[in-house]
Design a protein around this motif. Structure first.
Motif, PDB file in Angstrom:
ATOM      1  N   ALA A   1       0.833  -1.202   0.000  1.00 28.84           N
ATOM      2  CA  ALA A   1       0.000   0.000   0.000  1.00 28.84           C
ATOM      3  C   ALA A   1       0.871   1.256   0.000  1.00 28.84           C
ATOM      4  N   ILE A   2       1.922   1.266   0.833  1.00 24.55           N
ATOM      5  CA  ILE A   2       2.832   2.412   0.894  1.00 24.55           C
ATOM      6  C   ILE A   2       3.564   2.571  -0.428  1.00 24.55           C
ATOM      7  N   TYR A   3       4.008   1.459  -0.982  1.00 22.40           N
ATOM      8  CA  TYR A   3       4.741   1.487  -2.255  1.00 22.40           C
ATOM      9  C   TYR A   3       3.858   2.030  -3.381  1.00 22.40           C
ATOM     10  N   ILE A   4       2.612   1.601  -3.416  1.00 24.79           N
ATOM     11  CA  ILE A   4       1.667   2.082  -4.434  1.00 24.79           C
ATOM     12  C   ILE A   4       1.410   3.574  -4.264  1.00 24.79           C
ATOM     13  N   LEU A   5       1.268   4.019  -3.021  1.00 21.93           N
ATOM     14  CA  LEU A   5       1.029   5.436  -2.763  1.00 21.93           C
ATOM     15  C   LEU A   5       2.195   6.286  -3.264  1.00 21.93           C
ATOM     16  N   SER A   6       3.398   5.744  -3.202  1.00 20.85           N
ATOM     17  CA  SER A   6       4.571   6.476  -3.655  1.00 20.85           C
ATOM     18  C   SER A   6       4.766   6.402  -5.163  1.00 20.85           C
ATOM     19  N   LEU A   7       4.663   5.212  -5.725  1.00 22.80           N
ATOM     20  CA  LEU A   7       5.102   5.003  -7.107  1.00 22.80           C
ATOM     21  C   LEU A   7       3.983   4.673  -8.095  1.00 22.80           C
ATOM     22  N   GLY A   8       2.777   4.468  -7.589  1.00 22.30           N
ATOM     23  CA  GLY A   8       1.675   4.181  -8.502  1.00 22.30           C
ATOM     24  C   GLY A   8       1.725   2.796  -9.105  1.00 22.30           C
ATOM     25  N   ARG A   9       2.572   1.934  -8.551  1.00 25.44           N
ATOM     26  CA  ARG A   9       2.652   0.550  -9.013  1.00 25.44           C
ATOM     27  C   ARG A   9       3.030  -0.322  -7.830  1.00 25.44           C
ATOM     28  N   THR A  10       2.977  -1.635  -8.028  1.00 24.01           N
ATOM     29  CA  THR A  10       3.302  -2.564  -6.958  1.00 24.01           C
ATOM     30  C   THR A  10       4.603  -3.286  -7.250  1.00 24.01           C
TER      31      THR A  10
ATOM     32  N   GLU B   1     -12.657  -1.870  -6.736  1.00 27.20           N
ATOM     33  CA  GLU B   1     -11.914  -0.621  -6.548  1.00 27.20           C
ATOM     34  C   GLU B   1     -11.073  -0.699  -5.285  1.00 27.20           C
ATOM     35  N   ALA B   2      -9.876  -0.124  -5.360  1.00 26.42           N
ATOM     36  CA  ALA B   2      -9.007  -0.011  -4.187  1.00 26.42           C
ATOM     37  C   ALA B   2      -8.445   1.394  -4.136  1.00 26.42           C
ATOM     38  N   TRP B   3      -8.191   1.875  -2.935  1.00 20.60           N
ATOM     39  CA  TRP B   3      -7.573   3.197  -2.802  1.00 20.60           C
ATOM     40  C   TRP B   3      -6.624   3.223  -1.607  1.00 20.60           C
ATOM     41  N   VAL B   4      -5.646   4.116  -1.675  1.00 23.11           N
ATOM     42  CA  VAL B   4      -4.708   4.351  -0.581  1.00 23.11           C
ATOM     43  C   VAL B   4      -4.540   5.858  -0.449  1.00 23.11           C
ATOM     44  N   ARG B   5      -4.538   6.350   0.777  1.00 26.34           N
ATOM     45  CA  ARG B   5      -4.336   7.767   1.049  1.00 26.34           C
ATOM     46  C   ARG B   5      -3.291   7.925   2.149  1.00 26.34           C
ATOM     47  N   GLY B   6      -2.588   9.030   2.109  1.00 25.64           N
ATOM     48  CA  GLY B   6      -1.596   9.286   3.132  1.00 25.64           C
ATOM     49  C   GLY B   6      -1.356  10.766   3.336  1.00 25.64           C
ATOM     50  N   LYS B   7      -0.849  11.111   4.505  1.00 23.53           N
ATOM     51  CA  LYS B   7      -0.420  12.475   4.797  1.00 23.53           C
ATOM     52  C   LYS B   7       1.068  12.436   5.060  1.00 23.53           C
ATOM     53  N   VAL B   8       1.826  13.296   4.363  1.00 23.58           N
ATOM     54  CA  VAL B   8       3.288  13.268   4.460  1.00 23.58           C
ATOM     55  C   VAL B   8       3.818  14.655   4.786  1.00 23.58           C
TER      56      VAL B   8
END
Length: 359
Positions: free
Chosen positions: A41-50, A66-73
């Motif tokens: 999930a973290i990797y996808i949030l950063s790079l848009g791929r797995t 559908e899947a989604w990931v959100r983060g605050k950085v």
């Protein structure tokens, strides 16, 4: 630094929301519980791929659509925060930064630099040259603002030349494309060489991780003969390239040979030694980035104990946290990591796709 992370329908993780610690974050749980999915999930949030498959749709929970990931950085020492988001639905990917749609996952990547060490990371040394080109280009992308546009330009002209070769285009057409191909290739080559030169300095800081007492060496190969110009090589290989339908020389053929006492480590190291050597290379890269930019890299380590003895695990874990960088490490049990040696850490538990913090 990742301050908040939430998501839904990522593999066996139906819904999750955590506030990671600023240092070591340990994720424990049984096999197939969802530990690797959290790192994914973290990797996808950063790079848009797995890192687990070439198709992002395979990361979407079966039957959900559908899947989604959100983060605050935030950056080191900064008060301002940035919200990142990515969603995958019906074969389409939507990336957002602070509620604004962005056209490229590269914009996410610049906000949240991530590097990963996983059980297949030995392929950095034992696998195809594509793994090592990706390693070099990760560093070039993050440390030189010119690289992304140069790489995009090169990929475009490479595609044009390959299409012309397949269509058996006229020599005049190929010559025009090849002139642009050479310019783009030489720019990529110069950026890669500059990066490798700088990386060699950081390697000395990782001697404790290197699995032998012998000297290590990086040998960069640019993808065409060192004693001929690329223009000359392209002309000489043109007919063969036409037969196979793609270019046989250029940056897309580059490689990085890693040696120990003048012997390729892929031929002399065991799997455990290769994993330790790959960790040394990846952490050298992370250190080079941090020193050059005064920014942090979020480090992901999946199944740290795998193929490492107790001494190697302790050295790797100590190296991970010594610069107080944020990292996520997975293991079956806290005992596998000797986590008590790191006084400040957060621990999360995953079971049947449910994620909770252990306090």
């Amino acid at each position: 630094m990742l301050l908040e992370l939430a998501g839904e329908n990522l593999r066996n993780l139906s819904s999750f929301s955590i506030s990671p610690g600023k240092g070591l974050n340990i994720v424990v749980g049984g096999n197939a519980a969802g530990k690797t999915s959290l790192l994914e999930a973290i990797y996808i949030l950063s790079l848009g791929r797995t890192f687990r498959t070439t198709r992002l749709d395979e990361a979407v929970r079966s039957g959900s659509g559908e899947a989604w990931v959100r983060g605050k950085v935030s950056e080191r020492g900064a008060v301002q925060t940035t919200r990142l988001g990515i969603a995958r639905s019906k074969g389409q990917t939507l990336c957002r930064i602070d509620g604004r749609n962005v056209s490229s996952a590269a914009e996410l990547a610049m906000r949240l630099p991530v590097q990963i060490l996983h059980p297949d990371s030995h392929r950095l040394l034992s696998g195809s040259p594509a793994h090592r080109r990706a390693f070099i280009d990760w560093g070039c992308f993050y440390q030189d603002s010119r690289f992304f546009s140069a790489w995009s330009r090169f990929r475009r002209v490479l595609s044009q030349r390959n299409a012309a070769l397949k269509q058996r285009a006229d020599v005049r057409v190929l010559s025009g494309i090849e002139a642009e191909f050479c310019l783009a290739s030489e720019q990529i080559d110069a950026l890669r060489k500059n990066y490798i030169d700088g990386l060699c300095t950081s390697l000395r800081h990782m001697n404790s991780l290197w699995p032998s007492d012998s000297q290590w060496e990086l040998e960069y190969r640019r993808g065409w003969s060192e004693d001929r110009t690329l223009a000359e090589v392209l002309v000489s290989e043109r007919e063969q390239a036409r037969r196979v339908g793609h270019s046989l020389a250029g940056p897309q053929r580059a490689d990085l040979i890693v040696k120990s006492d003048e012997e390729r480590v892929a031929r002399m190291f065991s799997r455990g030694q290769l994993k330790r050597a790959a960790a040394a290379l990846l952490l050298s890269q992370v250190l080079a980035f941090e020193l050059a930019t005064d920014r942090d890299v979020l480090m992901l380590v999946d199944d740290l104990p795998s193929e490492l003895d107790a001494e190697a695990r302790e050295v790797l874990l100590t190296t991970l946290v010594e610069r107080q960088r944020q990292c996520f490490v997975t293991a079956l049990s806290p005992k596998d990591l000797n986590a008590q040696m790191i006084p400040e850490h957060r621990m999360f538990h995953v079971e049947h796709g449910r994620l909770s913090e252990l306090v």
